[in-house]
Design a protein around this motif. Structure first.
Motif, PDB file in Angstrom:
ATOM      1  N   UNK A  57      10.274 -21.449   5.386  1.00  0.00           N
ATOM      2  CA  UNK A  57       9.183 -20.766   4.690  1.00  0.00           C
ATOM      3  C   UNK A  57       9.796 -19.749   3.738  1.00  0.00           C
ATOM      4  N   UNK A  58       9.080 -19.433   2.688  1.00  0.00           N
ATOM      5  CA  UNK A  58       9.565 -18.413   1.778  1.00  0.00           C
ATOM      6  C   UNK A  58       8.386 -17.649   1.189  1.00  0.00           C
ATOM      7  N   UNK A  59       8.685 -16.477   0.646  1.00  0.00           N
ATOM      8  CA  UNK A  59       7.655 -15.661   0.005  1.00  0.00           C
ATOM      9  C   UNK A  59       7.514 -16.165  -1.421  1.00  0.00           C
ATOM     10  N   UNK A  60       6.322 -16.661  -1.733  1.00  0.00           N
ATOM     11  CA  UNK A  60       6.096 -17.196  -3.076  1.00  0.00           C
ATOM     12  C   UNK A  60       5.529 -16.149  -4.021  1.00  0.00           C
ATOM     13  N   UNK A  61       5.130 -15.013  -3.497  1.00  0.00           N
ATOM     14  CA  UNK A  61       4.605 -13.959  -4.350  1.00  0.00           C
ATOM     15  C   UNK A  61       3.943 -12.860  -3.552  1.00  0.00           C
ATOM     16  N   UNK A  62       3.385 -11.930  -4.279  1.00  0.00           N
ATOM     17  CA  UNK A  62       2.686 -10.800  -3.674  1.00  0.00           C
ATOM     18  C   UNK A  62       1.351 -10.659  -4.392  1.00  0.00           C
ATOM     19  N   UNK A  63       0.300 -10.483  -3.625  1.00  0.00           N
ATOM     20  CA  UNK A  63      -1.016 -10.206  -4.199  1.00  0.00           C
ATOM     21  C   UNK A  63      -1.323  -8.733  -3.953  1.00  0.00           C
ATOM     22  N   UNK A  64      -2.085  -8.165  -4.858  1.00  0.00           N
ATOM     23  CA  UNK A  64      -2.408  -6.748  -4.762  1.00  0.00           C
ATOM     24  C   UNK A  64      -3.897  -6.550  -4.535  1.00  0.00           C
ATOM     25  N   UNK A  65      -4.206  -5.490  -3.813  1.00  0.00           N
ATOM     26  CA  UNK A  65      -5.591  -5.143  -3.541  1.00  0.00           C
ATOM     27  C   UNK A  65      -6.269  -4.564  -4.772  1.00  0.00           C
ATOM     28  N   UNK A  66      -7.474  -4.137  -4.595  1.00  0.00           N
ATOM     29  CA  UNK A  66      -8.308  -3.624  -5.673  1.00  0.00           C
ATOM     30  C   UNK A  66      -7.838  -2.246  -6.127  1.00  0.00           C
ATOM     31  N   UNK A  67      -7.630  -2.074  -7.433  1.00  0.00           N
ATOM     32  CA  UNK A  67      -7.222  -0.781  -7.980  1.00  0.00           C
ATOM     33  C   UNK A  67      -8.389   0.202  -8.049  1.00  0.00           C
ATOM     34  N   UNK A  68      -9.616  -0.301  -7.905  1.00  0.00           N
ATOM     35  CA  UNK A  68     -10.791   0.571  -7.914  1.00  0.00           C
ATOM     36  C   UNK A  68     -10.801   1.487  -6.698  1.00  0.00           C
ATOM     37  N   UNK A  69     -10.348   0.970  -5.576  1.00  0.00           N
ATOM     38  CA  UNK A  69     -10.347   1.763  -4.357  1.00  0.00           C
ATOM     39  C   UNK A  69     -11.754   2.149  -3.936  1.00  0.00           C
ATOM     40  N   UNK A  70     -11.844   3.289  -3.287  1.00  0.00           N
ATOM     41  CA  UNK A  70     -13.157   3.786  -2.865  1.00  0.00           C
ATOM     42  C   UNK A  70     -13.250   5.261  -3.256  1.00  0.00           C
ATOM     43  N   UNK A  71     -14.429   5.613  -3.680  1.00  0.00           N
ATOM     44  CA  UNK A  71     -14.678   6.990  -4.116  1.00  0.00           C
ATOM     45  C   UNK A  71     -15.159   7.808  -2.918  1.00  0.00           C
TER      46      UNK A  71
END
Length: 130
Positions: A57-71
């Motif tokens: 198995x290998x790491x094919x990439x990284x996904x990122x969460x929402x930059x909006x976040x929470x207020x």
């Protein structure tokens, strides 16, 4: 066959280590506040993919969460806007702790495979010497 097991388990160790690193970053930054005109910390999620044949198995990439976040309304916070709001990452601590346990157990399982394959190889060498 023993070397295949060690190689495949090594890919699992690397993938789980990267997963542990991502979860650690997410947990460390879960309470980072930023101003409302900036982006919140984006959680990292490791994307794993199976290799070709018996390559592991290998790491094919990284996904990122929402930059909006929470207020969050915190008028006394140093980076609060004129309305009293700050931006926090949208990170679920319970989900991250679950991921931490899964990644740790996966790492431990792959390390055990390496240890057992090594012991098997050493036993085969002893038989060959007899």
């Amino acid at each position: 066959m023993t070397f295949d097991a060690i190689g495949i388990a090594a890919t699992g160790l690397t993938t789980h280590r990267k997963w542990l690193d991502a979860v650690s970053d997410n947990l460390a930054n879960a309470n980072n506040a930023s101003s409302t005109d900036g982006a919140a910390f984006q959680a990292r999620y490791v994307v794993a993919q199976e290799g070709q044949g018996v390559s592991g198995v290998y790491v094919s990439g990284v996904e990122f969460g929402d930059a909006e976040g929470r207020m969050v309304y915190q008028p006394d916070h140093p980076v609060a806007d004129a309305d009293g709001y700050v931006r926090y990452p949208d990170i679920d601590l319970s989900e991250q702790m679950g991921n931490l346990i899964l990644a740790q157990r996966g790492y431990e399982a792959n390390a055990a495979v390496v240890d057992r394959a090594k012991a098997t190889y050493e036993a085969a060498l002893q038989i060959g010497r007899s």
